[in-house]
Design a protein around this motif. Structure first.
Motif, PDB file in Angstrom:
ATOM      1  N   UNK A  69       0.839  -1.078  -0.009  1.00 56.95           N
ATOM      2  CA  UNK A  69      -0.163  -0.419   0.153  1.00 56.95           C
ATOM      3  C   UNK A  69       0.671   1.070   0.651  1.00 56.95           C
ATOM      4  N   UNK A  70       2.131   0.770   0.579  1.00 54.66           N
ATOM      5  CA  UNK A  70       2.920   2.555   0.737  1.00 54.66           C
ATOM      6  C   UNK A  70       3.181   2.674  -0.477  1.00 54.66           C
ATOM      7  N   UNK A  71       3.533   1.335  -0.801  1.00 51.23           N
ATOM      8  CA  UNK A  71       4.204   1.377  -2.829  1.00 51.23           C
ATOM      9  C   UNK A  71       3.238   1.952  -3.680  1.00 51.23           C
ATOM     10  N   UNK A  72       1.487   1.835  -3.347  1.00 51.83           N
ATOM     11  CA  UNK A  72       1.051   2.524  -4.236  1.00 51.83           C
ATOM     12  C   UNK A  72       0.980   3.742  -4.005  1.00 51.83           C
ATOM     13  N   UNK A  73       1.238   4.674  -3.723  1.00 54.82           N
ATOM     14  CA  UNK A  73       0.603   5.792  -3.292  1.00 54.82           C
ATOM     15  C   UNK A  73       2.086   6.712  -3.694  1.00 54.82           C
ATOM     16  N   UNK A  74       3.289   5.919  -3.579  1.00 57.37           N
ATOM     17  CA  UNK A  74       4.996   5.590  -4.388  1.00 57.37           C
ATOM     18  C   UNK A  74       4.344   6.310  -6.077  1.00 57.37           C
ATOM     19  N   UNK A  75       3.730   4.805  -6.781  1.00 63.06           N
ATOM     20  CA  UNK A  75       3.888   5.177  -7.680  1.00 63.06           C
ATOM     21  C   UNK A  75       2.958   6.101  -8.688  1.00 63.06           C
ATOM     22  N   UNK A  76       1.999   6.498  -7.294  1.00 67.33           N
ATOM     23  CA  UNK A  76       0.927   7.536  -7.743  1.00 67.33           C
ATOM     24  C   UNK A  76       1.578   9.038  -8.187  1.00 67.33           C
ATOM     25  N   UNK A  77       2.369   9.031  -6.771  1.00 62.84           N
ATOM     26  CA  UNK A  77       3.398  10.293  -6.875  1.00 62.84           C
ATOM     27  C   UNK A  77       4.821  10.273  -7.470  1.00 62.84           C
ATOM     28  N   UNK A  78       5.158   8.982  -7.977  1.00 62.39           N
ATOM     29  CA  UNK A  78       5.949   9.122  -9.472  1.00 62.39           C
ATOM     30  C   UNK A  78       5.587   9.121 -10.377  1.00 62.39           C
ATOM     31  N   UNK A  79       3.590   8.823 -10.890  1.00 63.73           N
ATOM     32  CA  UNK A  79       3.350   9.712 -12.232  1.00 63.73           C
ATOM     33  C   UNK A  79       3.115  10.887 -12.395  1.00 63.73           C
ATOM     34  N   UNK A  80       2.634  11.620 -10.659  1.00 64.38           N
ATOM     35  CA  UNK A  80       2.428  13.410 -10.858  1.00 64.38           C
ATOM     36  C   UNK A  80       3.693  13.924 -10.869  1.00 64.38           C
ATOM     37  N   UNK A  81       4.683  13.264 -10.734  1.00 66.49           N
ATOM     38  CA  UNK A  81       5.785  14.021 -10.642  1.00 66.49           C
ATOM     39  C   UNK A  81       7.282  13.690 -10.047  1.00 66.49           C
ATOM     40  N   UNK A  82       6.915  12.512  -8.706  1.00 73.06           N
ATOM     41  CA  UNK A  82       7.866  12.949  -7.999  1.00 73.06           C
ATOM     42  C   UNK A  82       9.331  12.320  -8.307  1.00 73.06           C
ATOM     43  N   UNK A  83      10.936  12.108  -8.219  1.00 73.85           N
ATOM     44  CA  UNK A  83      11.953  12.341  -9.120  1.00 73.85           C
ATOM     45  C   UNK A  83      12.221  11.924  -7.546  1.00 73.85           C
ATOM     46  N   UNK A  84      12.228  11.944  -6.839  1.00 72.38           N
ATOM     47  CA  UNK A  84      13.408  11.229  -5.460  1.00 72.38           C
ATOM     48  C   UNK A  84      12.334  10.772  -4.731  1.00 72.38           C
ATOM     49  N   UNK A  85      12.790   9.439  -4.163  1.00 72.66           N
ATOM     50  CA  UNK A  85      12.405   8.162  -3.275  1.00 72.66           C
ATOM     51  C   UNK A  85      13.411   8.672  -2.080  1.00 72.66           C
TER      52      UNK A  85
END
Length: 322
Positions: free
Chosen positions: A47-63
């Motif tokens: 479930x953490x990964x679901x949100x990370x995926x969304x964030x990356x798709x929305x423009x996040x470049x660094x995790x």
């Protein structure tokens, strides 16, 4: 692209996987009992990964993976591999106290981790024990060395504290310089969970100590980096993170997700909204809606800055990873 309410681009997501920690550092959580949030309260890696995926798709470049101490949560390498396999060019990093790194550094590297930030506040075993309330230094140094050997890029974080490690700042800088690590000295961020007697050094005091042996000059700040860097005559650069400076927040590009699913817009403030129900029910549109609401309400600046009243934050850093 993610834009906050002050027209700042947000492309950096810090994800806490646990609030548990095996240290009890004076500037963080010295009085907290060795207890933990029940597993059922935590978001699963999936479930953490679901949100990370969304964030990356929305423009996040660094995790960045944080804690507490993230290496206390089992299966972290598998979680890192999920992120790497989804987007292998993401800037994927980990913040850790280093104590458990000797056993897992290779697994983390193989999973796709690129960089580690490791806390090193002293080179003296007795001082390390005083700060962490545990005999930790040898394991931390072994963790630093192992991480470097397996090919992880190593950066060192040091919190200078008055009367505790302020006499070692040059030694720590030289330790890092000799080994090719970047060191960042972090101004202590006043918070209600720290030891009452804890007092940090500000940037000017840190610079004065280093200037007792080295000449250096400031380097232009690198975009939204929280660190003001300085270059020695031989080219080595060190950094100081200055949350008390009035301009510290001007280019903030960060947002934080806790292990329990709270999305936090600012390290200083308690304000947060939960994405837990949304991701657990696969309502990704709702998760994005919450993300954008949190961004809209992201404060312009913290209240540590020099032009404030020097207020103390109620934020528990062990829940957000700093």
């Amino acid at each position: 692209m993610l834009i906050d309410g002050h027209n700042r681009v947000v492309d950096y997501l810090r994800v806490s996987v646990t609030e548990r920690c095996n240290f009890r550092c004076q500037y963080c959580m010295p009085e907290k009992p060795f207890s933990w949030v029940p597993k059922e309260n935590l978001l699963s890696y999936e479930n953490l990964f679901k949100f990370i995926k969304v964030s990356i798709d929305e423009g996040v470049k660094k995790v960045r993976i944080t804690g507490g101490e993230p290496l206390l949560r089992e299966g972290l390498d598998a979680f890192i591999k999920m992120i790497y396999d989804y987007k292998n060019d993401i800037d994927l990093a980990l913040t850790t106290n280093g104590y458990l790194l000797p056993k897992v550094a290779q697994k983390l590297k193989d999973a796709g981790l690129k960089r580690v930030n490791i806390s090193l506040d002293t080179l003296k075993p007795d001082v390390a024990q005083k700060i962490a309330q545990k005999d930790v230094l040898n394991k931390v140094l072994e963790g630093i060395e192992t991480a470097s050997k397996v090919g992880l890029k190593v950066k060192i974080n040091c919190v200078p504290m008055k009367g505790i490690n302020d006499g070692e700042l040059v030694d720590i800088l030289e330790f890092c310089k000799d080994r090719g690590y970047t060191v960042r000295f972090i101004e202590f961020m006043e918070n209600h969970h720290a030891k009452d007697s804890a007092k940090g050094l500000n940037s000017e005091e840190i610079q004065k100590i280093i200037a007792s042996k080295y000449n250096f000059k400031p380097v232009k700040r690198d975009g939204s980096s929280p660190s003001q860097n300085f270059k020695l005559n031989d080219g080595y650069e060190f950094g100081i993170i200055e949350p008390h400076k009035a301009d510290f927040c001007s280019d903030c590009n960060r947002i934080r997700l806790t292990a329990e699913g709270f999305l936090i817009p600012c390290l200083y403030f308690e304000d947060a909204l939960s994405i837990k129900k949304a991701v657990e029910s696969d309502d990704i549109e709702k998760a994005v809606e919450i993300l954008k609401k949190v961004l809209k309400n992201k404060p312009e600046k913290n209240k540590w800055s020099e032009d404030s009243d020097g207020e103390t934050s109620a934020r528990a850093f062990y829940k957000t990873g700093g």
